[in-house]
Design an enzyme around this catalytic site. Structure first.
Site, PDB file in Angstrom:
ATOM      1  N   ARG A  29      -0.918  -5.053   4.580  1.00  0.00           N
ATOM      2  CA  ARG A  29      -1.028  -6.404   4.044  1.00  0.00           C
ATOM      3  C   ARG A  29      -0.274  -6.617   2.738  1.00  0.00           C
ATOM      4  O   ARG A  29       0.503  -7.562   2.604  1.00  0.00           O
ATOM      5  CB  ARG A  29      -2.503  -6.783   3.798  1.00  0.00           C
ATOM      6  CG  ARG A  29      -3.210  -7.325   4.993  1.00  0.00           C
ATOM      7  CD  ARG A  29      -4.666  -6.939   4.967  1.00  0.00           C
ATOM      8  NE  ARG A  29      -4.742  -5.494   5.136  1.00  0.00           N
ATOM      9  CZ  ARG A  29      -4.805  -4.910   6.332  1.00  0.00           C
ATOM     10  NH1 ARG A  29      -4.862  -5.621   7.408  1.00  0.00           N
ATOM     11  NH2 ARG A  29      -4.824  -3.591   6.439  1.00  0.00           N
ATOM     12  N   THR A  30      -0.535  -5.763   1.752  1.00  0.00           N
ATOM     13  CA  THR A  30       0.054  -5.991   0.433  1.00  0.00           C
ATOM     14  C   THR A  30       1.578  -5.927   0.513  1.00  0.00           C
ATOM     15  O   THR A  30       2.282  -6.770  -0.023  1.00  0.00           O
ATOM     16  CB  THR A  30      -0.499  -4.966  -0.581  1.00  0.00           C
ATOM     17  OG1 THR A  30      -1.926  -4.990  -0.502  1.00  0.00           O
ATOM     18  CG2 THR A  30      -0.070  -5.289  -1.991  1.00  0.00           C
ATOM     19  N   LYS A  54      11.278  15.533  -3.707  1.00  0.00           N
ATOM     20  CA  LYS A  54      12.018  16.659  -4.319  1.00  0.00           C
ATOM     21  C   LYS A  54      11.519  16.940  -5.722  1.00  0.00           C
ATOM     22  O   LYS A  54      12.060  17.779  -6.429  1.00  0.00           O
ATOM     23  CB  LYS A  54      13.510  16.309  -4.415  1.00  0.00           C
ATOM     24  CG  LYS A  54      14.179  16.003  -3.101  1.00  0.00           C
ATOM     25  CD  LYS A  54      15.646  15.648  -3.384  1.00  0.00           C
ATOM     26  CE  LYS A  54      16.370  15.244  -2.112  1.00  0.00           C
ATOM     27  NZ  LYS A  54      17.698  14.693  -2.418  1.00  0.00           N
ATOM     28  N   HIS A  69      -6.236  -3.329  -8.691  1.00  0.00           N
ATOM     29  CA  HIS A  69      -5.395  -3.993  -7.687  1.00  0.00           C
ATOM     30  C   HIS A  69      -5.420  -5.491  -8.048  1.00  0.00           C
ATOM     31  O   HIS A  69      -6.050  -6.295  -7.377  1.00  0.00           O
ATOM     32  CB  HIS A  69      -5.993  -3.723  -6.300  1.00  0.00           C
ATOM     33  CG  HIS A  69      -5.082  -4.035  -5.153  1.00  0.00           C
ATOM     34  ND1 HIS A  69      -3.943  -4.796  -5.279  1.00  0.00           N
ATOM     35  CD2 HIS A  69      -5.156  -3.684  -3.843  1.00  0.00           C
ATOM     36  CE1 HIS A  69      -3.363  -4.894  -4.093  1.00  0.00           C
ATOM     37  NE2 HIS A  69      -4.066  -4.232  -3.205  1.00  0.00           N
TER      38      HIS A  69
HETATM   39  C1  NCD Z   1      -6.996  -2.086  -0.192  1.00  0.00           C
HETATM   40  C2  NCD Z   1      -6.278  -1.117  -1.076  1.00  0.00           C
HETATM   41  O1  NCD Z   1      -5.216  -0.570  -0.718  1.00  0.00           O
HETATM   42  O2  NCD Z   1      -6.767  -0.905  -2.164  1.00  0.00           O
HETATM   43  N1  NCD Z   1      -6.255  -2.775   0.717  1.00  0.00           N
HETATM   44  C3  NCD Z   1      -5.449  -3.833   0.313  1.00  0.00           C
HETATM   45  O3  NCD Z   1      -4.598  -3.708  -0.534  1.00  0.00           O
HETATM   46  N2  NCD Z   1      -5.676  -5.026   0.889  1.00  0.00           N
HETATM   47  C4  NCD Z   1      -8.321  -1.610   0.274  1.00  0.00           C
HETATM   48  C5  NCD Z   1      -8.431  -0.387   1.155  1.00  0.00           C
HETATM   49  O4  NCD Z   1      -7.476   0.351   1.362  1.00  0.00           O
HETATM   50  O5  NCD Z   1      -9.544  -0.153   1.645  1.00  0.00           O
END
Ligand code: NCD
Length: 327
Positions: free
Chosen positions: A70-71, A100, A150
């Site tokens: 998604r991100t 490396k 995040h």
């Molecule tokens: C999450 C993450 O990578 O922190 N996913 C996201 O970015 N939507 C949550 C997860 O991995 O559970």
């Protein structure tokens, strides 16, 4: 591993241009609303299939050292929808010179030398974004740093709540699952705490509680919260339920897979459990889901976790445009 305490990034204070986006701690209410206003404009363009050229001539680089669907895709789409030039690199850990032994500093300098105007970074180290920001002249956007933060997910989570509940104040918010390793829960709790009359219920196994630094911060801001282990006891009071995955990869890294096996099924959202919840509840999840939400929940109209993803595109368009001074 970088666990040195470093500068957490400059406060936004109404000005996004040229800033690194490292932590939700950089945001005040006004900054959140500013981004939401720009995101509204972007959302309208997306809905009307209007062509935008805001980032024409800017090179947007994505460096992903951890898995992501998604991100990664939503930042990429955001850049494409603004007609940026793009340099998306997934699988950095395995396929870049990191394999490396190249340091993050040198990789960041390299991508900058190639001509990136902004670098979107996902990395397993908690302080990766700060390190990158320290060594780069161009803005760094944190797309997930270790277990810590995040921030762009938290912005899209708040935007989702606003759009789906119609308000960002006076909410009972349940955050459920892995609150120790879940970086989305940390950024969400801190960002939502800036709004008025938010009351949190943190539901987790005893060993996966919300970190003390965040609880202390909430306390100092006089934000109401309680900790629980039994979701059944509290689900009926919730306006927003933010469900999360138990983060297996961190247990693996710490050789605690036995423990993971014991707790992985502690919180599973089912239609039966949802029967006890409010009619106008919204169920969110940053995704990916493994087994913590039954697929049979998906058809409940309160389950909005796939719609939640769609709000990531206008939010990330807004952030890219604002940080590059094109909004
Ligand atoms: C999450 C993450 O990578 O922190 N996913 C996201 O970015 N939507 C949550 C997860 O991995 O559970």
């Amino acid at each position: 591993m970088y666990f040195k305490k470093m500068n957490l990034g400059k406060k936004i204070a109404g000005k996004f241009f040229g800033k690194d986006i490292i932590s939700v701690d950089q945001f005040e209410k006004i900054d959140i609303w500013l981004i939401f206003n720009i995101a509204d404009v972007m959302l309208r363009s997306l809905k009307n299939k209007e062509k935008r050229k805001d980032l024409r001539g800017s090179l947007v680089a994505e460096l992903f050292y951890q898995p992501s669907t998604r991100t990664f895709a939503s930042f990429l789409t955001a850049a494409l929808k603004l007609e940026a030039d793009i340099l998306p690199i997934h699988g950095m850990q395995a396929y870049s010179s990191a394999a490396k032994g190249e340091s993050l500093e040198d990789t960041i300098r390299t991508i900058e030398a190639i001509g990136a105007d902004i670098i979107i970074l996902r990395h397993p180290d908690d302080y990766s974004s700060e390190i990158a920001a320290k060594f780069s002249q161009v803005p760094i956007i944190n797309a997930g740093a270790g277990v810590k933060e995040h921030p762009t997910q938290a912005l899209l989570d708040l935007y989702t709540i606003l759009k789906e509940k119609g308000r960002l104040e006076n909410l009972q918010v349940g955050i459920v699952g892995d609150l120790k390793y879940g970086r989305t829960t940390h950024s969400l709790a801190k960002l939502l705490a800036k709004m008025d009359k938010i009351s949190f219920t943190f539901v987790s196994p005893p060993d996966l509680k919300m970190p003390l630094v965040i609880l202390k911060k909430l306390k100092s801001q006089k934000v109401k919260f309680q900790e629980e282990e039994d979701i059944e006891k509290v689900i009926s009071k919730m306006d927003v339920l933010y469900w999360t995955r138990i983060q297996k990869e961190w247990f693996e890294a710490e050789s605690k897979l036995d423990f993971y096996e014991k707790i992985k099924n502690m919180f599973v959202l089912s239609p039966a459990l949802l029967k006890k919840a409010k009619k106008d509840l919204v169920v969110m999840h940053p995704l990916p889901r493994v087994n913590e939400i039954k697929y049979t929940v998906d058809k409940d109209k309160r389950a909005i976790y796939f719609k939640q993803i769609s709000y990531g595109v206008p939010i990330r368009m807004a952030l890219l445009a604002a940080v590059l001074g094109k909004a």
